[in-house]
Write a protein that holds these residues in place. Structure first.
Motif, PDB file in Angstrom:
ATOM      1  N   GLY A  90       0.741  -1.311   0.005  1.00  0.00           N
ATOM      2  CA  GLY A  90       0.025  -0.046  -0.075  1.00  0.00           C
ATOM      3  C   GLY A  90       0.731   1.382   0.067  1.00  0.00           C
ATOM      4  N   SER A  91       1.905   1.268   0.759  1.00  0.00           N
ATOM      5  CA  SER A  91       2.735   2.517   1.010  1.00  0.00           C
ATOM      6  C   SER A  91       3.515   2.879  -0.243  1.00  0.00           C
ATOM      7  CB  SER A  91       3.640   2.261   2.250  1.00  0.00           C
ATOM      8  OG  SER A  91       4.597   1.222   2.093  1.00  0.00           O
ATOM      9  N   GLU A  92       3.816   1.594  -0.922  1.00  0.00           N
ATOM     10  CA  GLU A  92       4.780   1.728  -2.297  1.00  0.00           C
ATOM     11  C   GLU A  92       3.699   2.052  -3.464  1.00  0.00           C
ATOM     12  OE1 GLU A  92       7.878  -1.957  -1.793  1.00  0.00           O
ATOM     13  OE2 GLU A  92       5.925  -2.343  -2.772  1.00  0.00           O
ATOM     14  N   LEU A  93       2.470   1.820  -3.195  1.00  0.00           N
ATOM     15  CA  LEU A  93       1.214   2.256  -4.294  1.00  0.00           C
ATOM     16  C   LEU A  93       1.246   3.938  -3.945  1.00  0.00           C
ATOM     17  CD1 LEU A  93      -0.446   2.062  -6.680  1.00  0.00           C
ATOM     18  CD2 LEU A  93      -2.479   1.330  -4.741  1.00  0.00           C
ATOM     19  N   LEU A  94       1.123   4.092  -2.927  1.00  0.00           N
ATOM     20  CA  LEU A  94       0.925   5.582  -2.684  1.00  0.00           C
ATOM     21  C   LEU A  94       2.129   6.505  -3.025  1.00  0.00           C
ATOM     22  CD1 LEU A  94      -0.798   5.747   0.652  1.00  0.00           C
ATOM     23  CD2 LEU A  94      -1.850   5.999  -1.554  1.00  0.00           C
ATOM     24  N   GLU A  95       3.247   6.084  -2.675  1.00  0.00           N
ATOM     25  CA  GLU A  95       4.580   6.566  -3.450  1.00  0.00           C
ATOM     26  C   GLU A  95       4.830   6.579  -4.982  1.00  0.00           C
ATOM     27  OE1 GLU A  95       9.335   6.563  -3.162  1.00  0.00           O
ATOM     28  OE2 GLU A  95       8.112   5.100  -1.911  1.00  0.00           O
ATOM     29  N   TYR A  96       4.306   5.509  -5.525  1.00  0.00           N
ATOM     30  CA  TYR A  96       4.121   5.393  -7.224  1.00  0.00           C
ATOM     31  C   TYR A  96       3.097   6.509  -7.544  1.00  0.00           C
ATOM     32  CZ  TYR A  96       2.813   3.365 -11.460  1.00  0.00           C
ATOM     33  OH  TYR A  96       2.849   2.914 -12.789  1.00  0.00           O
ATOM     34  N   THR A  97       2.110   6.647  -7.078  1.00  0.00           N
ATOM     35  CA  THR A  97       0.872   7.405  -7.334  1.00  0.00           C
ATOM     36  C   THR A  97       1.590   8.959  -7.076  1.00  0.00           C
ATOM     37  OG1 THR A  97      -0.872   6.011  -6.583  1.00  0.00           O
ATOM     38  CG2 THR A  97      -1.351   8.395  -6.785  1.00  0.00           C
ATOM     39  N   GLN A 106       5.483  16.506   0.344  1.00  0.00           N
ATOM     40  CA  GLN A 106       4.253  16.373   1.195  1.00  0.00           C
ATOM     41  C   GLN A 106       3.496  15.239   1.210  1.00  0.00           C
ATOM     42  OE1 GLN A 106       4.480  18.474  -1.565  1.00  0.00           O
ATOM     43  NE2 GLN A 106       2.149  18.804  -2.573  1.00  0.00           N
ATOM     44  N   TRP A 107       3.556  14.566   0.021  1.00  0.00           N
ATOM     45  CA  TRP A 107       3.128  13.153  -0.116  1.00  0.00           C
ATOM     46  C   TRP A 107       3.290  12.370   0.868  1.00  0.00           C
ATOM     47  CZ3 TRP A 107       5.183   8.407  -0.268  1.00  0.00           C
ATOM     48  CH2 TRP A 107       6.445   8.242  -0.501  1.00  0.00           C
ATOM     49  N   ARG A 108       4.550  12.282   1.523  1.00  0.00           N
ATOM     50  CA  ARG A 108       4.937  11.448   2.751  1.00  0.00           C
ATOM     51  C   ARG A 108       4.073  11.577   3.979  1.00  0.00           C
ATOM     52  NH1 ARG A 108       9.729   9.036   1.303  1.00  0.00           N
ATOM     53  NH2 ARG A 108      10.833  10.209  -0.297  1.00  0.00           N
ATOM     54  N   GLU A 109       3.777  12.677   4.364  1.00  0.00           N
ATOM     55  CA  GLU A 109       2.896  13.035   5.467  1.00  0.00           C
ATOM     56  C   GLU A 109       1.472  12.527   4.989  1.00  0.00           C
ATOM     57  OE1 GLU A 109       1.193  16.686   8.415  1.00  0.00           O
ATOM     58  OE2 GLU A 109       2.949  16.914   6.918  1.00  0.00           O
ATOM     59  N   ARG A 110       0.961  12.842   3.846  1.00  0.00           N
ATOM     60  CA  ARG A 110      -0.298  12.768   3.654  1.00  0.00           C
ATOM     61  C   ARG A 110      -0.609  11.122   3.453  1.00  0.00           C
ATOM     62  NH1 ARG A 110      -1.573  16.536  -1.715  1.00  0.00           N
ATOM     63  NH2 ARG A 110      -1.217  18.695  -0.574  1.00  0.00           N
ATOM     64  N   SER A 111       0.562  10.517   2.882  1.00  0.00           N
ATOM     65  CA  SER A 111       0.477   8.983   2.838  1.00  0.00           C
ATOM     66  C   SER A 111       0.425   8.181   4.231  1.00  0.00           C
ATOM     67  CB  SER A 111       1.680   8.395   2.084  1.00  0.00           C
ATOM     68  OG  SER A 111       1.754   6.897   2.079  1.00  0.00           O
ATOM     69  N   ALA A 112       1.176   8.681   5.119  1.00  0.00           N
ATOM     70  CA  ALA A 112       1.145   8.172   6.541  1.00  0.00           C
ATOM     71  C   ALA A 112      -0.097   8.300   6.942  1.00  0.00           C
ATOM     72  CB  ALA A 112       2.460   8.712   7.281  1.00  0.00           C
ATOM     73  N   ASP A 113      -0.838   9.605   6.947  1.00  0.00           N
ATOM     74  CA  ASP A 113      -1.973  10.048   7.607  1.00  0.00           C
ATOM     75  C   ASP A 113      -2.841   9.033   7.005  1.00  0.00           C
ATOM     76  OD1 ASP A 113      -0.801  11.759   9.244  1.00  0.00           O
ATOM     77  OD2 ASP A 113      -1.552  13.636   7.798  1.00  0.00           O
ATOM     78  N   LEU A 114      -3.155   8.915   5.756  1.00  0.00           N
ATOM     79  CA  LEU A 114      -4.194   8.035   4.938  1.00  0.00           C
ATOM     80  C   LEU A 114      -3.999   6.698   5.411  1.00  0.00           C
ATOM     81  CD1 LEU A 114      -4.131   9.768   1.478  1.00  0.00           C
ATOM     82  CD2 LEU A 114      -6.259   9.616   3.097  1.00  0.00           C
ATOM     83  N   LEU A 115      -2.748   6.190   5.634  1.00  0.00           N
ATOM     84  CA  LEU A 115      -2.666   4.501   5.810  1.00  0.00           C
ATOM     85  C   LEU A 115      -3.033   4.391   7.277  1.00  0.00           C
ATOM     86  CD1 LEU A 115       0.922   3.940   4.167  1.00  0.00           C
ATOM     87  CD2 LEU A 115      -1.419   3.113   3.565  1.00  0.00           C
ATOM     88  N   LEU A 120      -4.526   0.958   7.561  1.00  0.00           N
ATOM     89  CA  LEU A 120      -3.770   0.270   6.646  1.00  0.00           C
ATOM     90  C   LEU A 120      -2.203   0.267   7.038  1.00  0.00           C
ATOM     91  CD1 LEU A 120      -5.285   0.746   3.231  1.00  0.00           C
ATOM     92  CD2 LEU A 120      -5.530  -1.201   4.345  1.00  0.00           C
ATOM     93  N   ASP A 121      -2.011   0.916   8.184  1.00  0.00           N
ATOM     94  CA  ASP A 121      -0.423   1.160   8.636  1.00  0.00           C
ATOM     95  C   ASP A 121      -0.184  -0.317   9.165  1.00  0.00           C
ATOM     96  OD1 ASP A 121      -2.813   1.620  10.439  1.00  0.00           O
ATOM     97  OD2 ASP A 121      -1.095   2.628  11.773  1.00  0.00           O
TER      98      ASP A 121
END
Length: 243
Positions: A90-97, A106-115, A120-121
């Motif tokens: 899941g985290s790799e998919l968000l990084e890919y996106t 900023q995607w890193r903070e958003r990804s962590a928050d969403l997971l 899904l974390d």
């Protein structure tokens, strides 16, 4: 978001028939209808996956047919049947996106928050191929939200979601709308639509048969009763061998 006279045919079948629909900015609008009513076709046209045969669509002021890139930038999409890269976590998919969309750090903070919010974390090393149906729904929603779109188009986001996860998703979508986002959501779960949406549109046979604020459409009845009154009920038939 606005649809004006939008029609889509598949051979002799008219799937969407001159639909007019307005989704005001900042609203949470539910699109409900029986199977085969035209919901998914309508959402696919908004998402630029299908071109209408006639009529116009505007998403955040842009036309999906002639301004596809602008629409995709403004739009977050989660549709039924979307495939996901199954050999990623899941985290790799968000990084890919994030990298595909050219998002900054900023995607890193958003990804962590969403997971975390979508629970899904705890599955950071699990490949998507091993996700349950509910987990796939949640990571699909995370992908749709990651770039903080102006408009979210969601097709059956609560299907196969347990009640605890459903409440987490509802809270997340409520925050998104409170922050100025706009949602068009299709669902067969009437109490979810009734609980979350401030507007509703009922589609049947490719036609919008009712549309407006929830209070205006239902007139004090439940959405389920209103829906059945608009689209009709299957005739009651007794099966003798079950008696």
């Amino acid at each position: 978001m606005k649809l004006a006279g939008v029609t889509k045919r598949f051979g002799d079948k008219v799937a969407v028939d001159a639909v007019d629909l307005e989704v005001p900015a900042g609203s949470f609008t539910g699109l409900v209808g029986p199977n085969g009513a035209g919901k998914s076709t309508t959402l696919a046209m908004i998402a630029t996956l299908l071109a209408p045969d006639s009529g116009r669509i505007f998403v955040a002021g842009h036309d999906p047919v002639h301004q596809r890139e602008e629409v995709l930038s403004a739009l977050g999409i989660m549709l039924e049947g979307f495939s996901l890269p199954e050999r990623l976590t899941g985290s790799e998919l968000l990084e890919y996106t994030a990298r595909l969309r050219g998002l900054g750090e900023q995607w890193r903070e958003r990804s962590a928050d969403l997971l975390e919010v979508l629970e899904l974390d705890h599955a950071t090393s699990t490949l998507i191929v091993d996700y349950s149906t509910g987990m796939r729904k949640k990571i699909g929603l995370a992908v749709a939200l990651l770039h903080r779109p102006q408009v979210l188009v969601l097709d059956e986001p609560f299907e196969a979601i347990d009640p605890v996860s459903a409440r987490a998703i509802e809270d997340l979508l409520s925050q998104y709308v409170a922050g100025g986002g706009t949602i068009l959501l299709s669902s067969h779960i009437m109490d979810v639509v009734e609980r979350n949406c401030d507007r509703v549109a009922v589609i049947n046979g490719g036609l919008i048969v009712a549309e407006g604020t929830l209070e205006c459409v239902t007139g004090g009845r439940t959405l389920n009763d209103t829906f059945l009154g608009l689209v009709g009920q299957a005739p009651h038939r007794k099966i003798k061998w079950l008696e």
